[in-house]
Design a protein around this motif. Structure first.
Motif, PDB file in Angstrom:
ATOM      1  N   GLY A   1       8.023  -2.846  -2.981  1.00 30.46           N
ATOM      2  CA  GLY A   1       6.824  -2.847  -2.145  1.00 30.46           C
ATOM      3  C   GLY A   1       6.908  -1.962  -0.928  1.00 30.46           C
ATOM      4  O   GLY A   1       6.004  -1.962  -0.084  1.00 30.46           O
ATOM      5  N   GLU A   2       7.968  -1.172  -0.814  1.00 27.55           N
ATOM      6  CA  GLU A   2       8.105  -0.246   0.309  1.00 27.55           C
ATOM      7  C   GLU A   2       9.105   0.844  -0.044  1.00 27.55           C
ATOM      8  O   GLU A   2       9.896   0.706  -0.977  1.00 27.55           O
ATOM      9  N   ILE A   3       9.049   1.946   0.716  1.00 34.50           N
ATOM     10  CA  ILE A   3       9.977   3.056   0.531  1.00 34.50           C
ATOM     11  C   ILE A   3      10.814   3.198   1.796  1.00 34.50           C
ATOM     12  O   ILE A   3      10.279   3.223   2.907  1.00 34.50           O
TER      13      ILE A   3
ATOM     14  N   ILE B   1       0.852  -1.193   0.000  1.00 33.62           N
ATOM     15  CA  ILE B   1       0.000   0.000   0.000  1.00 33.62           C
ATOM     16  C   ILE B   1       0.886   1.241   0.000  1.00 33.62           C
ATOM     17  O   ILE B   1       1.819   1.345   0.799  1.00 33.62           O
ATOM     18  N   LEU B   2       0.581   2.170  -0.894  1.00 32.40           N
ATOM     19  CA  LEU B   2       1.290   3.449  -0.940  1.00 32.40           C
ATOM     20  C   LEU B   2       0.275   4.575  -0.838  1.00 32.40           C
ATOM     21  O   LEU B   2      -0.657   4.654  -1.635  1.00 32.40           O
ATOM     22  N   THR B   3       0.437   5.443   0.165  1.00 34.68           N
ATOM     23  CA  THR B   3      -0.390   6.645   0.243  1.00 34.68           C
ATOM     24  C   THR B   3       0.398   7.787  -0.385  1.00 34.68           C
ATOM     25  O   THR B   3       1.597   7.940  -0.140  1.00 34.68           O
ATOM     26  N   LEU B   4      -0.293   8.593  -1.168  1.00 37.52           N
ATOM     27  CA  LEU B   4       0.385   9.600  -1.984  1.00 37.52           C
ATOM     28  C   LEU B   4      -0.478  10.850  -2.063  1.00 37.52           C
ATOM     29  O   LEU B   4      -1.701  10.758  -2.153  1.00 37.52           O
ATOM     30  N   ALA B   5       0.158  12.017  -2.013  1.00 42.23           N
ATOM     31  CA  ALA B   5      -0.607  13.265  -2.071  1.00 42.23           C
ATOM     32  C   ALA B   5       0.167  14.343  -2.808  1.00 42.23           C
ATOM     33  O   ALA B   5       1.390  14.278  -2.950  1.00 42.23           O
ATOM     34  N   ASN B   6      -0.579  15.343  -3.262  1.00 46.10           N
ATOM     35  CA  ASN B   6       0.035  16.514  -3.885  1.00 46.10           C
ATOM     36  C   ASN B   6       0.410  17.526  -2.807  1.00 46.10           C
ATOM     37  O   ASN B   6      -0.321  17.728  -1.839  1.00 46.10           O
TER      38      ASN B   6
ATOM     39  N   ASP C   1      -2.487  -0.643  12.704  1.00 47.18           N
ATOM     40  CA  ASP C   1      -1.345  -1.539  12.507  1.00 47.18           C
ATOM     41  C   ASP C   1      -1.338  -2.138  11.098  1.00 47.18           C
ATOM     42  O   ASP C   1      -1.044  -3.320  10.905  1.00 47.18           O
ATOM     43  N   ILE C   2      -1.667  -1.291  10.108  1.00 45.21           N
ATOM     44  CA  ILE C   2      -1.637  -1.694   8.705  1.00 45.21           C
ATOM     45  C   ILE C   2      -0.371  -1.121   8.076  1.00 45.21           C
ATOM     46  O   ILE C   2      -0.140   0.087   8.122  1.00 45.21           O
ATOM     47  N   SER C   3       0.445  -1.956   7.483  1.00 47.97           N
ATOM     48  CA  SER C   3       1.704  -1.503   6.886  1.00 47.97           C
ATOM     49  C   SER C   3       1.443  -0.698   5.616  1.00 47.97           C
ATOM     50  O   SER C   3       0.566  -1.042   4.816  1.00 47.97           O
ATOM     51  N   TYR C   4       2.227   0.356   5.422  1.00 45.79           N
ATOM     52  CA  TYR C   4       2.092   1.188   4.227  1.00 45.79           C
ATOM     53  C   TYR C   4       3.360   2.013   4.045  1.00 45.79           C
ATOM     54  O   TYR C   4       4.152   2.185   4.972  1.00 45.79           O
TER      55      TYR C   4
END
Length: 251
Positions: free
Chosen positions: A162-164, A108-113, A135-138
């Motif tokens: 799958g991760e940063i 999961i990747l959350t992304l915003a401007n 406790d959800i990985s992102y």
């Protein structure tokens, strides 16, 4: 039962969670659409293809998930093992998609401007806090124009791994911090008083703006001696209407 279709290799979902309010979703949709186009181009340049997780609603005139019911419906159709990008240019209500994210197994990747005009960044941070609480990985990233080297490098890492990996050299372990003895004594003394005497904390409509992260579990809060009194904003407004002008001005 899920009716999801497996994504192929190097395919990624883009999902847009939205506000509960129709007006906000309509106002922000133009910017959301623009950002998704730019983001899709960046993803394609990395050799991946984009699958939008849900359709544009012609009647509502926006393409955001705008309710918890809609969010659950969307996730029923998704491949639970596929990589998923949640792109935000609007304030979002986290409960719309938390049920689906709880059981999503893919990265999961959350992304915003990064924008002073559009509320995507604060919406994303609300979601991040909610994911952390559950406790959800992102992973998470934001950008002004989605073309800078830091963003492109981070996006590439997430797509491939799958991760940063962010630089966390500034983070210090709180257990290593040392407070002055006098402050420690004061803190412990006040904590004992609070636990013994108890306190009531008024809370107006907790979670009403989709901020799951702001809901403090009672069983944790109560152990500190603080107890919630749940209050209603509508009841407050109704009571305020009963106050005479002379009484209000005298305060």
């Amino acid at each position: 039962m899920s009716r999801s279709k497996k994504l192929k290799a190097k395919q990624v979902y883009i999902l847009a969670n939205g506000d509960l309010r129709l007006s906000a979703n309509r106002v922000c949709w133009k910017e959301q659409s623009r950002v998704e186009q730019v983001l899709s181009k960046a993803i394609q340049e990395e050799g991946w293809s984009v699958i939008r997780a849900h359709d544009f609603d012609r009647k509502k005139r926006h393409g955001f998930i705008d309710s918890q019911k809609r969010g659950i419906e969307v996730f029923r159709e998704l491949d639970p093992d596929a990589p998923l990008i949640i792109a935000e240019c609007v304030w979002q209500y986290s409960q719309h998609i938390l049920p689906g994210l709880l059981t999503h197994r893919g990265p999961i990747l959350t992304l915003a401007n990064w924008s002073g005009m559009w509320p995507g960044l604060v919406g994303m941070l609300n979601l991040n806090g909610s994911l952390t609480k559950m406790d959800i990985s992102y992973s998470t990233i934001w950008s002004k124009n989605f073309s800078d080297s830091f963003f492109r490098k981070s996006l590439r890492q997430w797509l491939n791994e799958g991760e940063i990996s962010h630089d966390q050299s500034h983070v210090k372990n709180i257990t290593l911090l040392s407070l002055p003895i006098s402050e420690v004594k004061t803190g412990r003394s006040e904590a004992r008083k609070l636990l013994a005497n108890k306190a009531i904390m008024g809370v107006f409509d907790e979670g009403c703006m989709g901020m799951h992260n702001a809901i403090i579990p009672d069983e944790l809060l109560n152990r500190t001696g603080v107890f919630k009194e749940r209050l209603s904003q509508s009841a407050l407004y109704a009571a305020m209407r009963e106050v005479r002008d002379e009484e209000a001005e005298a305060v």
